[in-house]
Every structure is written in structure tokens, then in C-alpha cells.
Scaffold this active site. Structure first.
Site, PDB file in Angstrom:
ATOM      1  N   ALA A 133      38.972  23.564  39.435  1.00 28.88           N
ATOM      2  CA  ALA A 133      39.886  23.177  40.075  1.00 28.88           C
ATOM      3  C   ALA A 133      39.993  24.377  41.599  1.00 28.88           C
ATOM      4  CB  ALA A 133      41.167  23.281  39.998  1.00 28.88           C
ATOM      5  N   LYS A 180      33.303  34.283  28.161  1.00 27.91           N
ATOM      6  CA  LYS A 180      33.262  33.137  29.199  1.00 27.91           C
ATOM      7  C   LYS A 180      33.541  34.476  30.196  1.00 27.91           C
ATOM      8  CE  LYS A 180      36.553  30.613  32.231  1.00 27.91           C
ATOM      9  NZ  LYS A 180      37.399  30.146  32.439  1.00 27.91           N
ATOM     10  N   ASN A 188      29.056  34.080  38.252  1.00 28.96           N
ATOM     11  CA  ASN A 188      30.220  34.342  39.734  1.00 28.96           C
ATOM     12  C   ASN A 188      29.522  35.570  40.988  1.00 28.96           C
ATOM     13  OD1 ASN A 188      31.947  33.423  38.023  1.00 28.96           O
ATOM     14  ND2 ASN A 188      33.511  33.513  38.719  1.00 28.96           N
ATOM     15  N   ASN A 198      26.458  26.572  42.997  1.00 28.48           N
ATOM     16  CA  ASN A 198      25.901  27.451  41.287  1.00 28.48           C
ATOM     17  C   ASN A 198      24.431  26.418  40.794  1.00 28.48           C
ATOM     18  OD1 ASN A 198      28.373  28.067  41.133  1.00 28.48           O
ATOM     19  ND2 ASN A 198      28.858  27.291  39.186  1.00 28.48           N
ATOM     20  N   SER A 250      34.539  30.741  41.447  1.00 28.88           N
ATOM     21  CA  SER A 250      35.803  31.003  42.173  1.00 28.88           C
ATOM     22  C   SER A 250      35.899  32.593  43.124  1.00 28.88           C
ATOM     23  CB  SER A 250      36.817  31.577  41.551  1.00 28.88           C
ATOM     24  OG  SER A 250      35.958  32.217  40.516  1.00 28.88           O
ATOM     25  N   GLU A 262      37.946  38.851  41.600  1.00 28.21           N
ATOM     26  CA  GLU A 262      38.726  39.217  40.317  1.00 28.21           C
ATOM     27  C   GLU A 262      37.290  39.753  39.519  1.00 28.21           C
ATOM     28  OE1 GLU A 262      40.779  36.291  38.030  1.00 28.21           O
ATOM     29  OE2 GLU A 262      38.806  35.546  38.551  1.00 28.21           O
TER      30      GLU A 262
END
Length: 293
Positions: A133, A180, A188, A198, A250, A262
Site C-alpha cells: 500500500a 524480512k 530499501n 525495485n 517504502s 526507517e
């Protein structure tokens, strides 16, 4: 042994802290439950979710007024987790279960330690999702790809809670989060540095070479930490990048929108763990330095 809650007939009361892309998507999945949003100004949250058939769904999520709830689900950035919980300190006795549904590692143990120090009885869960999303605007989220959401107890206990719809409970959540994290630690930062989708990590020669070098370093790091991955990270990262070829990670989205990333809880987490063993991770450090510039 995993088990799914998708057929659970029980309605749960759920407050979501962090109604961004994943928070909004989960709210849509849980729209048959009693939902609340957690916000600083206690205002009702309005979101539009565009599903995979391009249909628009309106969500109106009232503010949590500190009613007793079954679940507090946190989908903020990892770095904001502990501060967000501490701001709700007086309300946490009203919460039965806390679910951290985020990327990265490190914040889960920070929360576990703090809850123990404060002697809160809420049960701590952690989760990962392969759902896709992204935010198209401040109030509009696009559902980009179906996936699975797995959760598990952060510390060994017997799960007794009734689950919100669509969650699969597993007993190896820490291992799954590490797996993950390893893939995120490769894809990332590279997509963010190269400003690429990607799939270009596979098709572009220079980018693919960087992926292979970074994947090797991350795999060796987990082995040194005595938490070896049970797959070849280079091959898995290439496969994930190819399968999500058109996606923007992201982290790339954060960089393009000038938001904090992050990565301090992904590559930064690995660097801090490696430091305890006097291991250097030069590829990881260089990427973080490039992005901090």
C-alpha cells in the site's frame, strides 16, 4: 503451527496508531470490527482506500476516547514507537493487547522492556505484512498488492487473545522479522540511493552488483550474530526485487517525500548489533552515510 483468524466471528475493538498506508489498509480489512484512530487532537479520521479494482472506499474512523479495547495496533515508523506509547501511558491499562506492525527491529524489545518496567499487563505482539500500500495523498491510500500478515507473541507466552480478521498467528515471529529485515536491508537503501524501482536492482548491472555485495555482507552479519538465515539472501533479494519490479520501496518513497526513513531500525540495527562483536559493515555504513547527506 500457524493458524488464521480470518474466520473468527468475534468482533474486536481496535485502536490504530499511525493511519498511514498500512494503518489505513488494515483499517479497511478490519472495517467490520469496532475501530478507533489514535490522534493528538482526538479528531475523527477520514481516509479513502483505492482497492486493486480501482474502486474507492470511504473510511470514517472515530477517535479513541480511551475506551477499553482489545487491541492497540501501532503502524508508525519504528523510531516513533516508544514515544508514541509513552504519550498514552495513562490509557494503557485500558489495552489488552499491543501489536507492533512495522518494519525493522529494535523497537520491539524497547517496548517490551518499558512495559515490564511500568508493570503494564498488556500482551505484546509483533507482526510483519507483505501487503502493498502507498499514500497517494494525505487522506488517500492505494492498495497495491495482496499479501499475508503474520503476528506472534514477542516473548514466550500462550496466545489466548481473539484475533482481528486476516491475521495468521505463528510461533516464530522473531525469525520471520529477521528474514524480512534482511531483505529490506538490501532492497530499501539501494533503491533509495539509486532512486530506482525495485526491478532495476535486477536489470541494471551496477545496481545488481551493489545488491550482491550488500546481500553478502548482511548474510555474513546474521551468521556472526548466531542468527543464520535459512536462505541465500542474494537470491531471495533478487527474486523479491523481480517480483515487485514496478514497486517503489517504502524508503524510496520516504526520501522522495523528504520524510524520515526507517533505516536506523533496519541497517542501523544491524550495525549496532555487529558493533557488539567488533564487526564492521562497510557497505551498510556507506549507504546510510549517503542517505544522511
Amino acid at each position: 503451527m500457524p493458524y488464521s483468524s480470518s474466520s473468527s466471528p468475534l468482533t474486536q475493538s481496535i485502536a490504530i496508531l499511525g493511519l498511514g498506508a498500512i494503518g489505513t489498509l488494515m483499517a479497511w480489512h478490519w472495517r467490520e470490527h469496532t475501530l478507533y484512530g489514535v490522534s493528538r487532537d482526538a479528531s475523527t479520521c477520514h481516509r479513502t482506500l483505492i482497492d486493486q479494482q480501482q474502486a474507492a472506499h470511504q473510511l470514517t474512523i472515530p477517535a479513541w476516547q480511551h475506551e477499553a479495547i482489545d487491541w492497540l495496533v501501532i503502524t508508525t515508523k519504528a523510531s516513533a514507537t516508544l514515544d508514541a506509547l509513552q504519550s498514552l501511558q495513562k490509557q494503557l491499562p485500558q489495552v489488552q493487547n499491543i501489536l507492533l506492525l512495522q518494519n525493522g527491529m529494535g523497537q520491539q524489545q524497547q517496548v517490551a522492556d518499558w512495559l515490564s518496567q511500568q508493570r503494564y499487563s498488556a500482551t505484546l505482539w509483533a507482526g510483519i505484512s507483505t501487503e502493498g500500500a502507498y499514500r497517494q495523498s494525505a487522506e488517500q491510500v492505494v492498495y497495491a498488492g495482496s499479501g499475508d500478515t503474520h503476528i506472534g507473541l514477542w516473548q514466550a507466552q500462550h496466545p489466548t487473545a481473539s484475533m482481528p480478521n486476516g491475521l495468521t498467528v505463528v510461533d516464530d515471529i522473531q525469525q520471520r522479522i529477521r528474514a524480512k529485515l534482511a531483505i529490506n536491508a538490501v532492497i530499501n537503501p539501494l533503491t533509495a540511493v539509486f532512486r530506482c524501482r525495485n526491478g532495476e536492482l535486477v536489470s541494471h548491472g551496477e545496481y545488481r552488483q551493489a545488491l550482491e555485495a550488500l546481500a553478502s555482507e548482511v548474510q555474513q552479519c546474521f551468521t556472526a550474530l548466531q542468527q543464520p538465515l535459512d536462505f541465500d539472501l542474494k537470491e531471495r533479494s533478487l527474486a523479491v526485487a523481480q517480483a515487485t519490479a514496478r514497486n517503489q520501496s517504502s524508503t524510496l518513497q520516504d526520501v522522495l517525500h523528504q520524510r524520515p526513513t526507517e533505516l536506523d531500525y533496519i541497517n542501523g540495527y544491524l550495525i549496532r548489533q555487529a558493533q557488539q562483536l567488533d564487526i564492521e559493515l562497510p557497505h551498510n555504513r556507506r549507504l546510510l552515510a549517503q542517505l544522511s547527506e
